[in-house]
Write an enzyme that holds these catalytic residues in place. Structure first.
Site, PDB file in Angstrom:
ATOM      1  N   ASP A  35      29.781 -12.549 -11.016  1.00  0.00           N
ATOM      2  CA  ASP A  35      29.739 -11.809  -9.996  1.00  0.00           C
ATOM      3  C   ASP A  35      28.744 -11.890  -8.800  1.00  0.00           C
ATOM      4  O   ASP A  35      28.969 -12.232  -7.516  1.00  0.00           O
ATOM      5  CB  ASP A  35      29.437 -10.337 -10.279  1.00  0.00           C
ATOM      6  N   ARG A 116      16.407  -1.152 -14.814  1.00  0.00           N
ATOM      7  CA  ARG A 116      16.774  -0.907 -13.416  1.00  0.00           C
ATOM      8  C   ARG A 116      15.590  -0.860 -12.394  1.00  0.00           C
ATOM      9  O   ARG A 116      15.330  -1.526 -11.377  1.00  0.00           O
ATOM     10  CB  ARG A 116      18.050  -0.276 -13.061  1.00  0.00           C
ATOM     11  N   ASP A 145      24.193   2.016 -12.446  1.00  0.00           N
ATOM     12  CA  ASP A 145      23.236   0.943 -12.249  1.00  0.00           C
ATOM     13  C   ASP A 145      22.904   1.032 -10.662  1.00  0.00           C
ATOM     14  O   ASP A 145      21.888   0.922 -10.117  1.00  0.00           O
ATOM     15  CB  ASP A 145      23.536  -0.186 -12.585  1.00  0.00           C
TER      16      ASP A 145
HETATM   17  N1  ARG Z   1      25.936   3.018 -19.898  1.00  0.00           N
HETATM   18  C1  ARG Z   1      24.669   2.344 -19.798  1.00  0.00           C
HETATM   19  C2  ARG Z   1      23.937   3.085 -18.728  1.00  0.00           C
HETATM   20  O1  ARG Z   1      24.623   3.536 -18.001  1.00  0.00           O
HETATM   21  C3  ARG Z   1      24.778   0.805 -19.877  1.00  0.00           C
HETATM   22  C4  ARG Z   1      25.177   0.049 -18.422  1.00  0.00           C
HETATM   23  C5  ARG Z   1      25.333  -1.273 -18.706  1.00  0.00           C
HETATM   24  N2  ARG Z   1      25.256  -1.639 -17.475  1.00  0.00           N
HETATM   25  C6  ARG Z   1      26.206  -2.902 -17.220  1.00  0.00           C
HETATM   26  N3  ARG Z   1      26.035  -3.368 -15.791  1.00  0.00           N
HETATM   27  N4  ARG Z   1      27.008  -3.402 -17.893  1.00  0.00           N
HETATM   28  O2  ARG Z   1      22.854   2.752 -18.714  1.00  0.00           O
END
Ligand code: ARG
Length: 427
Positions: A35, A116, A145
């Site tokens: 990405d 993050r 995120d």
């Molecule tokens: N569900 C988890 C969260 O919202 C993990 C997210 C993982 N992020 C990713 N871009 N794969 O924190």
């Protein structure tokens, strides 16, 4: 250029989003994956902008940061930065989570959610230092995120703009691969290509996508790249002793270690014994309900030990009260509001409670399970001679108990009897 923006405010859904005409130099949060590699080239072409990349090391196991930088240069980045933020992550983000026993939805130790705000904060620092006007990230429009990253940028740097190309470019995996081939962007070969959507750091690893979305599908073993599947874990159990000082994990089996090393070491033992697999249904902040497979060996051991020690040194009132605040802490962090003042208020409370949390907890690891087997603390609100069945009398007079019971149950008894009387009289 600025006039264009003023004439078309309706095209923007948020004040911090960049209009194409405003974008000259972009700080891209770059992982080296498909990405963000496609994005690097795409931004340079679509916006005719310079792209500066930032890659943040939060302890992703096995990552080759030199190779990631080389790839960014090859695709056309004008400047590449890599920051080893493991210490800051461990001390300023994971540690408060440990003190708050932070678990979202009963099973997710928040490793991504904790990472993050730090990544976005570092992006702000580097963007300012390198003269960028815009920050770009690779989050989709369906996840948490984007909330965490954009809320952080908008909070810390109102002057910076954001672009999130994945939300708009309508390219799926196949189209991205096609774009990459067309523009000479190196692709990982065959087996190296991750079949799942992965995010990881020193506090855990998540997998999403493919069969994981099928709730009826039990986990295929190939998803577990970190933790040994429990059935293949050693036949011999192992007891690890985690030492804490004022809520901070400081030693493993009597050996003092810095926080990053300690977490990595605990993660390794946990992995070997199949500990920390979580199959989780989660309520995202953007409304969706999703399933995640987590591998969180360090969190599974450290949070268990910390919670146990806290229980030992806290009074009944402290122990009853704290979980409510812990849930609120975890929710704020999950929901992308790391910078919300309430989180700091709660941290002050957690900090104060943790001043007593010193001692050692023994945890037995065996084929996927972690169970507390020993506890010791100079601050334990525990007196063996009082608790002992052998030694009655002394300070704790059992003769005093009936009087206590009579008063303790007084209101409940009265209320109960009142209701019974009312019912009997048909009231
Ligand atoms: N569900 C988890 C969260 O919202 C993990 C997210 C993982 N992020 C990713 N871009 N794969 O924190």
């Amino acid at each position: 250029m600025a006039e264009t923006t003023e004439q078309t405010p309706h095209t923007r859904t948020a004040s911090y989003l960049a209009e194409p005409s405003e974008v000259r130099r972009v700080l891209l949060l770059y992982s080296g994956g498909l990405d963000t590699s496609v994005m690097l080239k795409w931004i340079a072409d679509e916006y005719e902008a310079d792209v500066v990349t930032l890659t943040v090391n939060l302890g992703q196991p096995g990552e080759d940061y030199a190779a990631v930088e080389a790839k960014a240069r090859q695709i056309g980045a004008v400047e590449c930065h890599t920051i080893d933020a493991r210490e800051e992550f461990a001390h300023d983000f994971v540690l408060p989570a440990i003190k708050a026993n932070a678990l979202y939805g009963g099973g997710y130790p928040l490793f991504t959610a904790l990472g993050r705000p730090l990544i976005a904060k570092l992006a702000v620092d580097v963007a300012r230092r390198t003269g960028c006007d815009t920050i770009a990230h690779g989050c989709t429009g369906k996840g948490n995120d984007q909330v965490r990253i954009e809320a952080t940028i908008a909070t810390l740097a109102p002057e910076l703009k954001v672009i999130a190309p994945v939300r708009g470019w309508q390219m799926g995996r196949e189209e991205e691969m096609e774009y990459a081939r067309k523009h000479g962007i190196p692709l990982k070969t065959g087996t190296e290509i991750q079949p799942y959507s992965i995010d990881d750091n020193l506090w855990g690893r998540s997998s999403e996508g493919r069969w994981i979305e099928d709730l009826d599908h039990a986990p295929d073993d190939d998803v577990f790249q970190l933790v040994t599947p429990p059935e293949r874990a050693p036949d011999e159990p192992q007891v690890v002793h985690v030492g804490f000082e004022r809520g901070v994990p400081v030693s493993l089996d009597g050996e003092s270690l810095g926080l990053v090393d300690l977490l990595e070491r605990i993660s390794d033992v946990g992995c070997r014994h199949g500990v920390g697999i979580v199959d989780h249904i989660e309520d995202r902040i953007v409304g969706l309900k999703v399933r995640d497979i987590y591998e969180v060996p360090a969190a599974a051991i450290v949070l268990l030990a910390h919670q146990e020690l806290e229980k030992l040194v806290g009074t009944i009132h402290q122990n009853q009260f704290k979980p409510g605040l812990e849930r609120q802490w975890a929710y704020l962090v999950y929901a992308g509001l790391w910078w919300e003042p309430l989180r700091g208020d709660l941290d002050a409370f957690m900090q104060r409670v943790n001043e007593q949390v010193t001692g050692t907890i023994g945890v037995k690891l065996f084929k996927g399970s972690a169970r507390v087997v020993t506890r010791s603390s100079p601050n334990a609100v525990y007196d063996q001679s009082l608790a002992s069945f052998a030694e009655s009398g002394g300070l704790f007079s059992q003769q005093a108990s009936p009087g206590f019971i009579e008063l303790w149950s007084l209101q409940s008894r009265m209320a109960h009897q009142l209701r019974e009387r009312n019912q009997a009289s048909g009231g």
